[in-house]
Enzyme design. Sequence first.
Site, mmCIF file in Angstrom:
data_model
loop_
_atom_site.group_PDB
_atom_site.id
_atom_site.type_symbol
_atom_site.label_atom_id
_atom_site.label_comp_id
_atom_site.label_asym_id
_atom_site.label_seq_id
_atom_site.Cartn_x
_atom_site.Cartn_y
_atom_site.Cartn_z
ATOM 1 N N CYS A 40 0.838 -1.204 0.000
ATOM 2 C CA CYS A 40 0.000 0.000 0.000
ATOM 3 C C CYS A 40 0.875 1.258 0.000
ATOM 4 C CB CYS A 40 -0.896 -0.039 1.245
ATOM 5 S SG CYS A 40 -1.841 1.452 1.566
ATOM 6 N N HIS A 41 0.286 2.381 -0.406
ATOM 7 C CA HIS A 41 1.033 3.644 -0.424
ATOM 8 C C HIS A 41 1.576 4.037 0.931
ATOM 9 C CE1 HIS A 41 -0.767 4.213 -4.364
ATOM 10 N NE2 HIS A 41 0.232 5.032 -4.554
ATOM 11 N N THR A 42 0.874 3.652 1.978
ATOM 12 C CA THR A 42 1.336 4.050 3.306
ATOM 13 C C THR A 42 2.672 3.367 3.648
ATOM 14 O OG1 THR A 42 -0.963 4.327 3.893
ATOM 15 C CG2 THR A 42 0.587 4.324 5.705
ATOM 16 N N HIS A 62 0.750 -3.902 6.019
ATOM 17 C CA HIS A 62 -0.445 -3.789 6.875
ATOM 18 C C HIS A 62 -1.717 -4.213 6.156
ATOM 19 C CE1 HIS A 62 -0.203 -0.049 4.628
ATOM 20 N NE2 HIS A 62 -1.519 0.006 4.732
ATOM 21 N N GLU A 63 -1.588 -5.096 5.134
ATOM 22 C CA GLU A 63 -2.773 -5.452 4.340
ATOM 23 C C GLU A 63 -2.693 -6.958 4.059
ATOM 24 O OE1 GLU A 63 -4.550 -2.472 1.102
ATOM 25 O OE2 GLU A 63 -3.233 -3.922 0.169
ATOM 26 N N CYS A 92 -11.086 -3.094 20.627
ATOM 27 C CA CYS A 92 -11.032 -3.734 21.949
ATOM 28 C C CYS A 92 -12.428 -3.903 22.521
ATOM 29 C CB CYS A 92 -10.140 -2.938 22.904
ATOM 30 S SG CYS A 92 -10.907 -1.442 23.566
ATOM 31 N N CYS A 95 -12.705 0.451 25.256
ATOM 32 C CA CYS A 95 -12.169 1.801 25.491
ATOM 33 C C CYS A 95 -13.276 2.836 25.219
ATOM 34 C CB CYS A 95 -10.936 2.061 24.630
ATOM 35 S SG CYS A 95 -11.280 2.292 22.873
ATOM 36 N N CYS A 98 -14.280 2.868 21.520
ATOM 37 C CA CYS A 98 -15.121 1.734 21.105
ATOM 38 C C CYS A 98 -16.526 1.870 21.692
ATOM 39 C CB CYS A 98 -14.500 0.410 21.559
ATOM 40 S SG CYS A 98 -13.101 -0.126 20.542
ATOM 41 N N CYS A 106 -10.347 2.840 17.787
ATOM 42 C CA CYS A 106 -9.999 2.257 19.090
ATOM 43 C C CYS A 106 -8.621 2.759 19.526
ATOM 44 C CB CYS A 106 -9.981 0.730 18.966
ATOM 45 S SG CYS A 106 -9.393 -0.119 20.438
ATOM 46 N N ARG A 110 -2.978 2.350 21.121
ATOM 47 C CA ARG A 110 -2.487 3.386 20.203
ATOM 48 C C ARG A 110 -1.055 3.833 20.533
ATOM 49 N NH1 ARG A 110 -1.171 4.471 16.289
ATOM 50 N NH2 ARG A 110 -0.578 6.542 15.679
ATOM 51 N N CYS A 169 -6.920 -3.056 4.149
ATOM 52 C CA CYS A 169 -6.722 -1.599 4.059
ATOM 53 C C CYS A 169 -7.527 -0.993 2.909
ATOM 54 C CB CYS A 169 -5.239 -1.230 3.934
ATOM 55 S SG CYS A 169 -4.965 0.556 3.868
ATOM 56 N N ARG A 364 -2.896 -2.786 -7.192
ATOM 57 C CA ARG A 364 -2.277 -3.405 -6.034
ATOM 58 C C ARG A 364 -1.362 -4.545 -6.467
ATOM 59 N NH1 ARG A 364 -3.369 0.200 -2.850
ATOM 60 N NH2 ARG A 364 -4.127 -0.092 -0.732
HETATM 61 N N1 APR Z 1 -6.468 15.003 -10.048
HETATM 62 C C1 APR Z 1 -7.102 13.850 -10.324
HETATM 63 N N2 APR Z 1 -6.558 12.638 -10.132
HETATM 64 C C2 APR Z 1 -5.303 12.584 -9.661
HETATM 65 C C3 APR Z 1 -4.563 13.742 -9.355
HETATM 66 C C4 APR Z 1 -5.198 15.006 -9.577
HETATM 67 N N3 APR Z 1 -4.580 16.152 -9.314
HETATM 68 N N4 APR Z 1 -3.343 13.359 -8.896
HETATM 69 C C5 APR Z 1 -3.337 12.015 -8.910
HETATM 70 N N5 APR Z 1 -4.502 11.544 -9.377
HETATM 71 C C6 APR Z 1 -4.908 10.143 -9.529
HETATM 72 C C7 APR Z 1 -3.827 9.232 -10.049
HETATM 73 O O1 APR Z 1 -3.743 9.262 -11.465
HETATM 74 C C8 APR Z 1 -4.265 7.862 -9.528
HETATM 75 O O2 APR Z 1 -5.088 7.185 -10.440
HETATM 76 O O3 APR Z 1 -5.229 9.618 -8.253
HETATM 77 C C9 APR Z 1 -5.079 8.203 -8.274
HETATM 78 C C10 APR Z 1 -4.402 7.787 -6.961
HETATM 79 O O4 APR Z 1 -4.331 6.424 -6.969
HETATM 80 P P1 APR Z 1 -3.155 5.609 -6.274
HETATM 81 O O5 APR Z 1 -1.884 6.374 -6.404
HETATM 82 O O6 APR Z 1 -3.196 4.221 -6.801
HETATM 83 O O7 APR Z 1 -3.546 5.637 -4.718
HETATM 84 P P2 APR Z 1 -4.492 4.760 -3.771
HETATM 85 O O8 APR Z 1 -3.851 3.494 -3.378
HETATM 86 O O9 APR Z 1 -5.879 4.676 -4.334
HETATM 87 O O10 APR Z 1 -4.509 5.714 -2.485
HETATM 88 C C11 APR Z 1 -4.969 7.052 -2.574
HETATM 89 O O11 APR Z 1 -5.174 7.199 -0.210
HETATM 90 O O12 APR Z 1 -4.350 5.856 1.472
HETATM 91 C C12 APR Z 1 -4.169 6.985 0.746
HETATM 92 O O13 APR Z 1 -1.801 7.218 0.789
HETATM 93 C C13 APR Z 1 -2.893 6.936 -0.032
HETATM 94 O O14 APR Z 1 -3.038 9.215 -0.325
HETATM 95 C C14 APR Z 1 -3.174 7.986 -1.012
HETATM 96 C C15 APR Z 1 -4.644 7.817 -1.350
HETATM 97 ZN ZN ZN Z 2 -2.862 0.975 3.499
HETATM 98 ZN ZN ZN Z 3 -11.197 0.156 21.880
#
Ligand code: APR
Ligand code: ZN
Ligand code: ZN
Length: 369
Positions: A40-42, A62-63, A92, A95, A98, A106, A110, A169, A364
């Site tokens: 994931c991006h995170t 985390h996924e 939990c 808390c 929750c 929760c 943390r 996630c 993904r």
């Molecule tokens: N306008 C429109 N679309 C945009 C722009 C913009 N300015 N900038 C980026 N995008 C599009 C990208 O082309 C892409 O298709 O946003 C989409 C983002 O998708 P991913 O990069 O695959 O991200 P994703 O996994 O869906 O997560 C999105 O959520 O959890 C958070 O950290 C994660 O901030 C991220 C967001």
């Molecule tokens: Zn994530």
């Molecule tokens: Zn809790």
Amino acid sequence: MKVTAAVAWKAGQPLSIEDINLDGPKHGEVLIRNVAAGVCHTDAFTLSGDDPEGIFPTVLGHEAGAIVEEIGPGVTSVQVGDHVIPLYTPECGQCKFCLSGKTNLCQAIRVTQGKGLMPDGTSRFSKNGQAIYHYMGTSSFAEYTVLPEISLAKINKAAPLDKVCLLGCGVTTGIGAVLNTAKVEPGSTVAIFGLGGIGLSAIQGAVIANAERIIAIDINEDKFEFAKQLGATDCINPKHFDQPIQDVLVDMTDGGVDYSFECIGNVNTMRSALECCHKGWGESVIVGVAGAGQEISTRPFQLVTGRVWRGTAFGGVKGRSELPDYVEKYLRGEIKIDEMVTYTMPLNDINRAFDLMHQGKSIRSVIIY
Ligand code: APR
Ligand code: ZN
Ligand code: ZN
């Protein structure tokens, strides 16, 4: 025990696949075997070094989809052999958060989770006597890991773990934002900004909610075909317009959308997402995570005239009580996940999963152990 893990020794460096030590589960803890884990991006954000809360060395991830291997003393809610999805937002049930009935955040563990530690203040991972920290309480990029019992959602064994891992996630975050946080009503008009895994899942949520019009917005038109397959009724590219995209949306929808979802993590599109909402009632939900230190802005008059701005983490979903039903929805074909898995690969190739993400080539990638 010795386990193979992808270790992030330092920010900005590729992950290193190596054998590290994992101590067994203590009181209230569970040893799980990860079967599959999404990237994931995170994870990438923390690895980049831009995450102010990032702690190294660590095992990211985390996924996941996993199987219970051993339970520690006092564990009652899961058994050896159970299939589980690890939760970075535990439940939990006791808390203040929750018990409020108003949030899924929760707070039981943390503080230690934020420090990369188990609830007793220690880490289960180490190498040559050096502690390696946990990540988001999950550390899914290891063959085996230890989690608190309250961080495991027990799910139907019929579900393929290499698919439902994405419910840990991205998919849940997008669907939950629509169903739990916004509570979109049938017949609504919805705008979804960003068509990555999160935004595409938000489209699925809008379909489940019986939204009438689902407008998908992205600057990458390659995303439009799949968005339409999932149920988007309109797809628009902001680059094709001279006016701000919020003005375009307001014109398209006779005054604005009922609900909008920002699934990019960009503070400028967060503003657009708020301002494309209908006067008097339109609600905008921030789902994407903006970079550290960034701030959102709008004219307060936007809120005075009835628009609502809110945010959501993990789609407002309480993992232990609600995730099993997401798995059932997947099994009944009501939630599509298989199509979100663009690549699969062994743990050895995990750095390629990060490259594919940065190149925008994957919805993904899933690591198969
Ligand atoms: N306008 C429109 N679309 C945009 C722009 C913009 N300015 N900038 C980026 N995008 C599009 C990208 O082309 C892409 O298709 O946003 C989409 C983002 O998708 P991913 O990069 O695959 O991200 P994703 O996994 O869906 O997560 C999105 O959520 O959890 C958070 O950290 C994660 O901030 C991220 C967001
Ligand atoms: Zn994530
Ligand atoms: Zn809790």
